[in-house]
Write an enzyme that holds these catalytic residues in place. Structure first.
Site, short mmCIF file in Angstrom:
data_model
loop_
_atom_site.label_atom_id
_atom_site.label_comp_id
_atom_site.label_asym_id
_atom_site.label_seq_id
_atom_site.Cartn_x
_atom_site.Cartn_y
_atom_site.Cartn_z
N GLY A 67 0.76 -1.15 -0.26
CA GLY A 67 0.13 0.14 0.05
C GLY A 67 0.89 1.28 0.17
N SER A 68 2.03 1.21 0.55
CA SER A 68 2.98 2.28 0.62
C SER A 68 3.59 2.45 -0.82
CB SER A 68 4.07 2.20 1.61
OG SER A 68 3.36 2.17 2.61
N SER A 102 6.94 4.42 4.01
CA SER A 102 6.51 3.05 4.87
C SER A 102 5.49 3.65 5.60
CB SER A 102 7.82 2.39 5.20
OG SER A 102 6.94 1.53 6.33
N SER A 161 3.61 2.24 7.89
CA SER A 161 3.75 1.77 9.37
C SER A 161 5.19 2.08 9.78
CB SER A 161 3.71 0.26 9.42
OG SER A 161 4.93 -0.51 8.71
N THR A 208 8.62 -1.66 7.72
CA THR A 208 8.56 -2.46 6.51
C THR A 208 10.19 -2.74 6.21
OG1 THR A 208 6.56 -1.25 5.59
CG2 THR A 208 8.14 -2.82 3.95
N ARG A 252 -3.13 0.34 2.79
CA ARG A 252 -3.92 0.37 1.58
C ARG A 252 -4.84 1.34 1.56
NH1 ARG A 252 -5.46 -4.07 3.98
NH2 ARG A 252 -7.84 -4.90 3.89
N GLU A 278 -6.49 -7.92 -1.57
CA GLU A 278 -6.47 -7.52 -0.21
C GLU A 278 -7.91 -7.40 0.21
OE1 GLU A 278 -3.43 -5.17 1.71
OE2 GLU A 278 -2.53 -4.80 -0.20
N HIS A 323 1.52 -8.36 -27.34
CA HIS A 323 2.85 -9.16 -27.63
C HIS A 323 2.98 -10.34 -26.89
CE1 HIS A 323 4.09 -5.90 -30.33
NE2 HIS A 323 3.38 -4.91 -29.57
N LYS A 367 4.67 -12.28 7.71
CA LYS A 367 5.50 -11.47 8.63
C LYS A 367 5.89 -12.21 10.00
CE LYS A 367 3.56 -6.90 6.80
NZ LYS A 367 2.96 -5.70 7.27
#
Length: 369
Positions: free
Chosen positions: A75-76, A117, A119, A122, A169, A255, A271, A364
């Site tokens: 989201g960042s 970031s 938060s 990250t 997000r 998400e 292509h 995480k």
């Protein structure tokens, strides 16, 4: 529903789908994380982000550098994709987006690096920040706190502090606006504040016709969710602002809706990917194509889209979504806003609470171990 790390998809009979999306109380009961209110407040977030961006301190040594890099993930990180398509035809220095641990070898004291970031924690972004700092790059951090804010303040690096407490997000306004406004204030592009003001007014108006209270019969986002329900969405943009919008649609469906979705762009998909429609009609029937359109699409791309729709006739359906507004900022954000709401409505059709992202949380935790 999400329980114990598993996703259980609850389907509904076809005739009931539209009724569900017009049952306001039922949708809000499924939206335990309050994502609808966050989407409805997008214009207000843009307005607040504009005020924050105007007051950020930007030292003069950030002017006149030779290249620009944006760093961020998820989201960042999509803020970098949006910035790139908004300024690519104007900025006289190259801009590269980085979504990983490492920076390109060219990054040095002549590089302006925006480290984003939400938060502030990250791990990939923190690694890239340290590399940029060691190489003497000019750095601006955009974050709500965490380790990134602590490091930047300790290193005397400019920080644009944005409101915390949101899923990343849902913080798009706070992550895109500071970078775009900063680039204007530093002289790399023309001042974008007037364009952003137009976008805010447009989003206010658009919200009234895609919000939960607008019935499915006239609500484009609800109609898109109904079209994508039970199918794999393929979101197609083109080189320009719709490429970033297509990526945003894909990730929001991933998400919020807890569903597969994929994206690609014209003319590149002509292509390679277009060949995939010819061999397996059973698979093609499982796809729903969404083509994002803009008034500045290249004339040859417009012709390609029309010809390609003939080749994709085996899909379950093809939807086209057109941007609204005058400026690039308004048009891109209009597509984002329609897609954000569509992903939420699709979540409710799948009986999902849009907010939890247990798979990302699991990864995480595993990496922390």
């Amino acid at each position: 529903m999400v329980s114990g790390g598993r996703v259980t998809v609850m389907t509904h009979p076809g005739p009931e789908l539209e009724l569900l999306l017009d049952d306001i109380d039922e949708m809000y009961s499924r939206d335990r994380g309050g994502m609808l209110n966050l989407a409805t407040g997008f214009s207000g977030q843009l307005q607040e982000a504009l005020m924050i961006s105007d007051t950020a301190e930007l030292p003069n040594n950030l002017r006149g550098l030779r290249n620009i890099v944006t760093v961020g993930l998820g989201g960042s990180g999509i803020s970098g994709d949006i910035i790139q398509v908004l300024i690519s035809s104007e900025a006289e220095v190259p801009l590269v987006t980085v979504k990983g641990y490492d920076l390109p070898a060219f990054v040095n004291c002549e590089t302006l690096v925006f480290v984003s970031s939400y938060s502030g924690n990250t791990e990939e972004t923190l690694s890239a920040y340290e590399t940029a700092r060691r190489r003497g790059a000019g750095i601006v951090c955009v974050t709500s706190g965490g380790k990134l804010m602590d490091a930047a303040r300790s290193d005397n690096i400019p920080v644009v502090v944005v409101p915390g407490g949101l899923p990343p997000r849902c913080a798009l306004a706070y992550l895109v606006t500071p970078i775009l406004v900063s680039l204007g204030r530093l002289g790399y592009i023309e001042d974008r504040r007037r364009a952003l003001s137009e976008a805010i007014r447009l989003i206010e108006d658009l919200t009234t016709v895609v919000c939960p209270e607008a019935p499915a019969s006239v609500n484009q986002s609800k109609r898109m969710a109904l079209a994508m329900y039970g199918k794999v969405p393929l979101i197609y943009g083109s080189t320009g602002i719709t490429s970033a919008a297509a990526l945003r649609w894909k990730t929001q469906i991933n998400e919020n809706s807890k569903a597969h979705a994929f994206c690609n762009v014209f003319p590149e998909l002509n292509h390679n990917e277009v060949v995939g429609w010819s061999a397996r009609p059973d698979i093609s029937k499982a796809m729903h194509v969404v083509i994002l359109r803009d008034k500045e699409d290249h004339p040859r791309v417009e012709r390609r889209i029309e010809a390609t729709k003939e080749l994709m006739a085996g899909a379950s359906g093809i939807s086209e979504v057109f941007s609204h507004g005058k400026t690039k900022e308004a048009r891109l954000l209009s597509l984002v806003h329609i897609g954000d709401f569509a992903s939420l409505y699709l979540a409710f059709l799948y009986n999902q609470d849009p907010k939890p992202i247990w798979a990302i949380d699991y990864l995480k935790e595993r990496l922390a171990d």
